[in-house]
Motif scaffolding. Sequence first.
Motif, PDB file in Angstrom:
ATOM      1  N   GLN A   1       0.848  -1.196   0.000  1.00 44.11           N
ATOM      2  CA  GLN A   1       0.000   0.000   0.000  1.00 44.11           C
ATOM      3  C   GLN A   1       0.881   1.243   0.000  1.00 44.11           C
ATOM      4  O   GLN A   1       1.974   1.236   0.556  1.00 44.11           O
ATOM      5  CB  GLN A   1      -0.982  -0.011   1.187  1.00 44.11           C
ATOM      6  N   ASP A   2       0.354   2.307  -0.626  1.00 41.37           N
ATOM      7  CA  ASP A   2       1.199   3.472  -0.870  1.00 41.37           C
ATOM      8  C   ASP A   2       0.802   4.691  -0.047  1.00 41.37           C
ATOM      9  O   ASP A   2       1.200   5.825  -0.369  1.00 41.37           O
ATOM     10  CB  ASP A   2       1.210   3.807  -2.358  1.00 41.37           C
ATOM     11  N   MET A   3      -0.011   4.493   0.997  1.00 43.47           N
ATOM     12  CA  MET A   3      -0.501   5.656   1.756  1.00 43.47           C
ATOM     13  C   MET A   3      -0.027   5.674   3.196  1.00 43.47           C
ATOM     14  O   MET A   3      -0.641   6.317   4.029  1.00 43.47           O
ATOM     15  CB  MET A   3      -2.022   5.692   1.703  1.00 43.47           C
ATOM     16  N   ASP A   4       1.039   4.979   3.505  1.00 46.96           N
ATOM     17  CA  ASP A   4       1.609   5.031   4.844  1.00 46.96           C
ATOM     18  C   ASP A   4       0.608   4.573   5.926  1.00 46.96           C
ATOM     19  O   ASP A   4       0.621   5.070   7.060  1.00 46.96           O
ATOM     20  CB  ASP A   4       2.103   6.452   5.165  1.00 46.96           C
ATOM     21  N   HIS A   5      -0.242   3.634   5.568  1.00 44.70           N
ATOM     22  CA  HIS A   5      -1.233   3.136   6.516  1.00 44.70           C
ATOM     23  C   HIS A   5      -0.591   2.248   7.564  1.00 44.70           C
ATOM     24  O   HIS A   5       0.277   1.431   7.259  1.00 44.70           O
ATOM     25  CB  HIS A   5      -2.313   2.344   5.780  1.00 44.70           C
ATOM     26  N   GLU A   6      -1.053   2.385   8.801  1.00 45.20           N
ATOM     27  CA  GLU A   6      -0.531   1.554   9.876  1.00 45.20           C
ATOM     28  C   GLU A   6      -1.103   0.133   9.818  1.00 45.20           C
ATOM     29  O   GLU A   6      -0.432  -0.829  10.127  1.00 45.20           O
ATOM     30  CB  GLU A   6      -0.884   2.152  11.249  1.00 45.20           C
ATOM     31  N   ASN A   7      -2.363   0.016   9.426  1.00 48.92           N
ATOM     32  CA  ASN A   7      -3.078  -1.252   9.567  1.00 48.92           C
ATOM     33  C   ASN A   7      -3.180  -1.978   8.236  1.00 48.92           C
ATOM     34  O   ASN A   7      -3.510  -1.381   7.213  1.00 48.92           O
ATOM     35  CB  ASN A   7      -4.508  -0.999  10.069  1.00 48.92           C
ATOM     36  N   MET A   8      -2.933  -3.254   8.275  1.00 47.86           N
ATOM     37  CA  MET A   8      -3.100  -4.080   7.081  1.00 47.86           C
ATOM     38  C   MET A   8      -3.755  -5.404   7.452  1.00 47.86           C
ATOM     39  O   MET A   8      -3.581  -5.903   8.571  1.00 47.86           O
ATOM     40  CB  MET A   8      -1.758  -4.302   6.376  1.00 47.86           C
ATOM     41  N   PHE A   9      -4.528  -5.942   6.503  1.00 49.16           N
ATOM     42  CA  PHE A   9      -5.366  -7.104   6.766  1.00 49.16           C
ATOM     43  C   PHE A   9      -5.287  -8.076   5.596  1.00 49.16           C
ATOM     44  O   PHE A   9      -5.177  -7.650   4.449  1.00 49.16           O
ATOM     45  CB  PHE A   9      -6.840  -6.674   6.916  1.00 49.16           C
ATOM     46  N   TRP A  10      -5.459  -9.356   5.901  1.00 49.65           N
ATOM     47  CA  TRP A  10      -5.673 -10.365   4.873  1.00 49.65           C
ATOM     48  C   TRP A  10      -6.990 -11.082   5.144  1.00 49.65           C
ATOM     49  O   TRP A  10      -7.218 -11.577   6.253  1.00 49.65           O
ATOM     50  CB  TRP A  10      -4.549 -11.404   4.855  1.00 49.65           C
ATOM     51  N   TYR A  11      -7.839 -11.127   4.124  1.00 55.72           N
ATOM     52  CA  TYR A  11      -9.096 -11.863   4.168  1.00 55.72           C
ATOM     53  C   TYR A  11      -9.088 -12.906   3.051  1.00 55.72           C
ATOM     54  O   TYR A  11      -8.441 -12.741   2.041  1.00 55.72           O
ATOM     55  CB  TYR A  11     -10.288 -10.935   3.912  1.00 55.72           C
ATOM     56  N   ARG A  12      -9.875 -13.957   3.258  1.00 59.45           N
ATOM     57  CA  ARG A  12     -10.207 -14.818   2.140  1.00 59.45           C
ATOM     58  C   ARG A  12     -11.711 -14.783   1.936  1.00 59.45           C
ATOM     59  O   ARG A  12     -12.480 -14.590   2.890  1.00 59.45           O
ATOM     60  CB  ARG A  12      -9.690 -16.249   2.310  1.00 59.45           C
ATOM     61  N   GLN A  13     -12.089 -14.926   0.665  1.00 55.10           N
ATOM     62  CA  GLN A  13     -13.500 -14.840   0.311  1.00 55.10           C
ATOM     63  C   GLN A  13     -13.915 -16.088  -0.439  1.00 55.10           C
ATOM     64  O   GLN A  13     -13.329 -16.429  -1.474  1.00 55.10           O
ATOM     65  CB  GLN A  13     -13.769 -13.611  -0.545  1.00 55.10           C
ATOM     66  N   ASP A  14     -14.922 -16.758   0.070  1.00 54.03           N
ATOM     67  CA  ASP A  14     -15.430 -17.975  -0.542  1.00 54.03           C
ATOM     68  C   ASP A  14     -16.937 -17.880  -0.716  1.00 54.03           C
ATOM     69  O   ASP A  14     -17.623 -17.291   0.150  1.00 54.03           O
ATOM     70  CB  ASP A  14     -15.099 -19.186   0.342  1.00 54.03           C
ATOM     71  N   PRO A  15     -17.475 -18.454  -1.787  1.00 52.13           N
ATOM     72  CA  PRO A  15     -18.932 -18.392  -2.013  1.00 52.13           C
ATOM     73  C   PRO A  15     -19.705 -18.938  -0.824  1.00 52.13           C
ATOM     74  O   PRO A  15     -19.401 -20.007  -0.302  1.00 52.13           O
ATOM     75  CB  PRO A  15     -19.114 -19.293  -3.245  1.00 52.13           C
ATOM     76  N   GLY A  16     -20.692 -18.169  -0.403  1.00 46.82           N
ATOM     77  CA  GLY A  16     -21.534 -18.610   0.707  1.00 46.82           C
ATOM     78  C   GLY A  16     -20.951 -18.364   2.086  1.00 46.82           C
ATOM     79  O   GLY A  16     -21.649 -18.499   3.090  1.00 46.82           O
ATOM     80  N   LEU A  17     -19.676 -17.985   2.135  1.00 44.24           N
ATOM     81  CA  LEU A  17     -19.023 -17.763   3.443  1.00 44.24           C
ATOM     82  C   LEU A  17     -18.620 -16.314   3.645  1.00 44.24           C
ATOM     83  O   LEU A  17     -18.208 -15.931   4.739  1.00 44.24           O
ATOM     84  CB  LEU A  17     -17.797 -18.662   3.573  1.00 44.24           C
ATOM     85  N   GLY A  18     -18.689 -15.510   2.602  1.00 50.06           N
ATOM     86  CA  GLY A  18     -18.319 -14.111   2.737  1.00 50.06           C
ATOM     87  C   GLY A  18     -16.833 -13.936   2.940  1.00 50.06           C
ATOM     88  O   GLY A  18     -16.020 -14.779   2.548  1.00 50.06           O
ATOM     89  N   LEU A  19     -16.448 -12.830   3.564  1.00 50.76           N
ATOM     90  CA  LEU A  19     -15.045 -12.555   3.854  1.00 50.76           C
ATOM     91  C   LEU A  19     -14.702 -13.020   5.256  1.00 50.76           C
ATOM     92  O   LEU A  19     -15.419 -12.722   6.213  1.00 50.76           O
ATOM     93  CB  LEU A  19     -14.762 -11.047   3.770  1.00 50.76           C
ATOM     94  N   ARG A  20     -13.606 -13.714   5.372  1.00 51.49           N
ATOM     95  CA  ARG A  20     -13.149 -14.164   6.672  1.00 51.49           C
ATOM     96  C   ARG A  20     -11.718 -13.669   6.906  1.00 51.49           C
ATOM     97  O   ARG A  20     -10.867 -13.786   6.029  1.00 51.49           O
ATOM     98  CB  ARG A  20     -13.208 -15.693   6.759  1.00 51.49           C
ATOM     99  N   LEU A  21     -11.491 -13.163   8.100  1.00 50.24           N
ATOM    100  CA  LEU A  21     -10.210 -12.536   8.426  1.00 50.24           C
ATOM    101  C   LEU A  21      -9.178 -13.601   8.776  1.00 50.24           C
ATOM    102  O   LEU A  21      -9.398 -14.421   9.667  1.00 50.24           O
ATOM    103  CB  LEU A  21     -10.403 -11.570   9.597  1.00 50.24           C
ATOM    104  N   ILE A  22      -8.034 -13.537   8.111  1.00 52.08           N
ATOM    105  CA  ILE A  22      -6.980 -14.527   8.338  1.00 52.08           C
ATOM    106  C   ILE A  22      -5.974 -13.990   9.356  1.00 52.08           C
ATOM    107  O   ILE A  22      -5.720 -14.606  10.388  1.00 52.08           O
ATOM    108  CB  ILE A  22      -6.248 -14.869   7.023  1.00 52.08           C
ATOM    109  N   TYR A  23      -5.369 -12.858   9.029  1.00 53.05           N
ATOM    110  CA  TYR A  23      -4.400 -12.196   9.898  1.00 53.05           C
ATOM    111  C   TYR A  23      -4.524 -10.696   9.703  1.00 53.05           C
ATOM    112  O   TYR A  23      -4.979 -10.229   8.656  1.00 53.05           O
ATOM    113  CB  TYR A  23      -2.958 -12.604   9.530  1.00 53.05           C
ATOM    114  N   PHE A  24      -4.064  -9.941  10.695  1.00 54.06           N
ATOM    115  CA  PHE A  24      -3.964  -8.513  10.526  1.00 54.06           C
ATOM    116  C   PHE A  24      -2.753  -7.989  11.295  1.00 54.06           C
ATOM    117  O   PHE A  24      -2.155  -8.699  12.121  1.00 54.06           O
ATOM    118  CB  PHE A  24      -5.252  -7.795  10.953  1.00 54.06           C
ATOM    119  N   SER A  25      -2.413  -6.744  10.972  1.00 55.88           N
ATOM    120  CA  SER A  25      -1.210  -6.148  11.555  1.00 55.88           C
ATOM    121  C   SER A  25      -1.450  -4.665  11.774  1.00 55.88           C
ATOM    122  O   SER A  25      -1.927  -3.971  10.871  1.00 55.88           O
ATOM    123  CB  SER A  25      -0.028  -6.344  10.605  1.00 55.88           C
TER     124      SER A  25
END
Lengths: 109, 114
Positions: free
Chosen positions: B25-49
Amino acid sequence: SQQGEEDPQALSIQEGENATMNCSYKTSINNLQWYRQNSGRGLVHLILIRSNEREKHSGRLRVTLDTSKKSSSLLITASRAADTASYFCATDARDKIIFGKGTRLHILP
Amino acid sequence: DVKVTQSSRYLVKRTGEKVFLECVQDMDHENMFWYRQDPGLGLRLIYFSYDVKMKEKGDIPEGYSVSREKKERFSLILESASTNQTSMYLCASSSRTGYNSPLHFGNGTRLTVT
């Protein structure tokens, strides 16, 4: 853990009509956000409403929040073909932002 | 405008391979996240920082690890890819911890594990 739950799962309306989507959540929140996702792309932030707000507008979007019922609604007025997308609500749960499963909106010509 | 860039749109890997998904990311953001998205399950959070070298488990961290050596880059690592990790992976960033910060998403990496 799924915090938000959108309803309906899918919605088809004629172009020009209004579309309403609902979101229910389980625990207390600081804010609630709505996002849009076009097919195969990332999510785009639409609007954020704080827990002490009851209604918020942004262009053709109107969001309401009822913390006593733990629910929110997103209204899109005068729908257009470009509004065809999936819409997600997201709530903050401790340090995390948790998404619902989304509503698929299809605008018919 | 904030830009979150994921290194690959589509990726095909074999079972057992070690897989790296990169996000910048190019905006000097402190927070970053990884999600996975699967049909019928929506977005699920894997890790964040919330800071460099800091990581927190999300709801489904099993089989994944992350690395944040620099503020702008957050990597998701599949130590030994399995077919049940076939999914759309979405990276996001935001400017402050918690409550009032919209997430900015990349366009996603569609990973297929064969």
